[in-house]
Motif scaffolding. Structure first.
Motif, PDB file in Angstrom:
ATOM      1  N   ARG A 172       0.829  -1.212   0.000  1.00  0.00           N
ATOM      2  CA  ARG A 172       0.000   0.000   0.000  1.00  0.00           C
ATOM      3  C   ARG A 172       0.862   1.259   0.000  1.00  0.00           C
ATOM      4  O   ARG A 172       0.589   2.213  -0.718  1.00  0.00           O
ATOM      5  CB  ARG A 172      -0.929   0.024   1.205  1.00  0.00           C
ATOM      6  CG  ARG A 172      -2.048  -0.970   1.117  1.00  0.00           C
ATOM      7  CD  ARG A 172      -2.882  -0.919   2.386  1.00  0.00           C
ATOM      8  NE  ARG A 172      -3.735  -2.066   2.478  1.00  0.00           N
ATOM      9  CZ  ARG A 172      -5.049  -2.020   2.354  1.00  0.00           C
ATOM     10  NH1 ARG A 172      -5.653  -0.890   2.163  1.00  0.00           N
ATOM     11  NH2 ARG A 172      -5.757  -3.113   2.436  1.00  0.00           N
ATOM     12  N   SER A 231       0.900   3.849  -2.989  1.00  0.00           N
ATOM     13  CA  SER A 231       0.442   5.212  -2.691  1.00  0.00           C
ATOM     14  C   SER A 231       1.472   6.242  -3.086  1.00  0.00           C
ATOM     15  O   SER A 231       1.141   7.268  -3.681  1.00  0.00           O
ATOM     16  CB  SER A 231       0.139   5.365  -1.200  1.00  0.00           C
ATOM     17  OG  SER A 231      -0.986   4.614  -0.853  1.00  0.00           O
ATOM     18  N   MET A 269      -6.605   3.294  -5.069  1.00  0.00           N
ATOM     19  CA  MET A 269      -6.237   2.442  -3.933  1.00  0.00           C
ATOM     20  C   MET A 269      -7.327   1.415  -3.651  1.00  0.00           C
ATOM     21  O   MET A 269      -7.022   0.259  -3.363  1.00  0.00           O
ATOM     22  CB  MET A 269      -5.966   3.289  -2.688  1.00  0.00           C
ATOM     23  CG  MET A 269      -5.394   2.479  -1.542  1.00  0.00           C
ATOM     24  SD  MET A 269      -3.889   1.565  -1.927  1.00  0.00           S
ATOM     25  CE  MET A 269      -2.711   2.875  -2.074  1.00  0.00           C
ATOM     26  N   ASP A 270      -8.597   1.817  -3.767  1.00  0.00           N
ATOM     27  CA  ASP A 270      -9.697   0.859  -3.588  1.00  0.00           C
ATOM     28  C   ASP A 270      -9.648  -0.228  -4.660  1.00  0.00           C
ATOM     29  O   ASP A 270      -9.889  -1.398  -4.382  1.00  0.00           O
ATOM     30  CB  ASP A 270     -11.055   1.563  -3.624  1.00  0.00           C
ATOM     31  CG  ASP A 270     -11.334   2.380  -2.373  1.00  0.00           C
ATOM     32  OD1 ASP A 270     -10.599   2.220  -1.376  1.00  0.00           O
ATOM     33  OD2 ASP A 270     -12.291   3.181  -2.401  1.00  0.00           O
ATOM     34  N   THR A 321      -6.780  -2.531  -3.829  1.00  0.00           N
ATOM     35  CA  THR A 321      -7.152  -3.327  -2.664  1.00  0.00           C
ATOM     36  C   THR A 321      -8.103  -4.448  -3.074  1.00  0.00           C
ATOM     37  O   THR A 321      -7.944  -5.595  -2.637  1.00  0.00           O
ATOM     38  CB  THR A 321      -7.794  -2.438  -1.578  1.00  0.00           C
ATOM     39  OG1 THR A 321      -6.853  -1.442  -1.194  1.00  0.00           O
ATOM     40  CG2 THR A 321      -8.219  -3.245  -0.372  1.00  0.00           C
ATOM     41  N   THR A 322      -9.076  -4.133  -3.922  1.00  0.00           N
ATOM     42  CA  THR A 322     -10.010  -5.142  -4.417  1.00  0.00           C
ATOM     43  C   THR A 322      -9.267  -6.260  -5.133  1.00  0.00           C
ATOM     44  O   THR A 322      -9.531  -7.443  -4.911  1.00  0.00           O
ATOM     45  CB  THR A 322     -11.035  -4.502  -5.382  1.00  0.00           C
ATOM     46  OG1 THR A 322     -11.799  -3.542  -4.663  1.00  0.00           O
ATOM     47  CG2 THR A 322     -11.959  -5.533  -5.993  1.00  0.00           C
ATOM     48  N   GLU A 347      -6.951  -8.242  -2.365  1.00  0.00           N
ATOM     49  CA  GLU A 347      -7.710  -9.006  -1.373  1.00  0.00           C
ATOM     50  C   GLU A 347      -8.523 -10.141  -1.986  1.00  0.00           C
ATOM     51  O   GLU A 347      -8.750 -11.163  -1.344  1.00  0.00           O
ATOM     52  CB  GLU A 347      -8.615  -8.072  -0.580  1.00  0.00           C
ATOM     53  CG  GLU A 347      -7.832  -7.181   0.368  1.00  0.00           C
ATOM     54  CD  GLU A 347      -8.703  -6.212   1.144  1.00  0.00           C
ATOM     55  OE1 GLU A 347      -9.930  -6.129   0.889  1.00  0.00           O
ATOM     56  OE2 GLU A 347      -8.138  -5.498   2.007  1.00  0.00           O
TER      57      GLU A 347
END
Length: 180
Positions: A3, A7, A140-141, A144-145, A148
Motif C-alpha cells: 500500500r 500510494s 487504492m480501492d 485493494t479489491t 484481497e
C-alpha cells in the motif's frame, strides 16, 4: 507493505490514460447511455475518502480484447494468443458486460475437465458478472479489491456502465515500482 509503495507512486505525475471506450470508440465521457451495460452488484461504489485520493484513471487501464458470450473458447483463446493477453472481456448480445474470461478460467474450467474448446461456449467458462470499478473510483480501492480477492484483472467502466478498459495487477504494480 504494497500500500505504501503504491500510494507513493500515485503521487507522481504520469501520462494521461487512454480512456476511449473499447466497445464504442467514444470517450469515457461520451454517450454510452442505453448501452445495456450494468455494473455488477459487487461493483465498487466507494467514494474516495481523502481529498488527494487518486482515481483509477491514474492506473492507465488498457483497452481489453473483447469477445461475445456466443463465441466458442477456441476462438477466444486464439484472440488472447494473438493479442498476447491473459484476459478478454465478454459482452452480451445487447452489448453490456456479461463477464470476463481469463487464461486461468480456460485452464481450470475447460482443459482440466477435458472439454472441447471448439464446442464449448465462452459463457460456460467465463466468470459472469465480474466486479468492476469506474474511472473515477479510488485507485487504492481498486488495487485493494484486486489484492484481497486475488484478481489479476479488473474491468473498468465509465459512469454510464460502458467498458473503457481493463486493469492488470502486474502492470499496475510494475508501474508503481518503476516510479520509485
Amino acid at each position: 507493505g504494497w500500500r505504501s509503495i503504491f500510494s507513493s507512486s500515485l503521487d507522481l505525475d504520469d501520462d494521461v490514460s487512454d480512456d476511449v471506450s473499447a466497445r464504442s470508440g467514444i470517450s469515457g465521457r461520451g454517450s454510452a447511455a442505453g448501452s445495456g451495460s450494468v455494473l455488477s452488484k459487487k461493483s465498487s461504489t466507494k467514494k474516495p475518502k481523502e481529498k488527494d485520493s487518486r482515481p483509477v484513471s491514474k492506473l492507465r487501464p488498457k483497452k481489453p480484447p473483447i469477445s461475445s458470450s456466443s463465441d466458442n473458447v477456441l476462438s477466444v483463446a486464439k484472440l488472447l494468443a494473438m493479442k498476447r493477453s491473459a484476459a478478454s472481456l465478454v459482452v452480451s448480445e445487447e452489448g453490456g458486460l456479461a463477464g470476463i474470461i481469463t487464461d486461468t478460467d480456460i485452464t481450470r474450467r475447460l482443459v482440466a475437465k477435458h472439454l472441447d474448446a471448439s464446442l464449448t461456449s465462452v459463457s460456460t467458462v467465463m466468470t459472469a458478472n465480474p466486479t468492476c470499478v469506474s474511472m473515477s473510483d479510488s485507485a487504492m480501492d481498486a488495487m485493494t479489491t484486486m489484492v484481497e480477492n486475488h484478481f489479476r484483472h479488473l474491468p473498468v467502466v465509465d459512469d454510464q456502465g460502458g467498458v473503457v478498459g481493463l486493469l492488470d495487477i502486474a502492470k499496475c504494480l510494475n508501474d508503481a515500482v518503476s516510479k520509485l
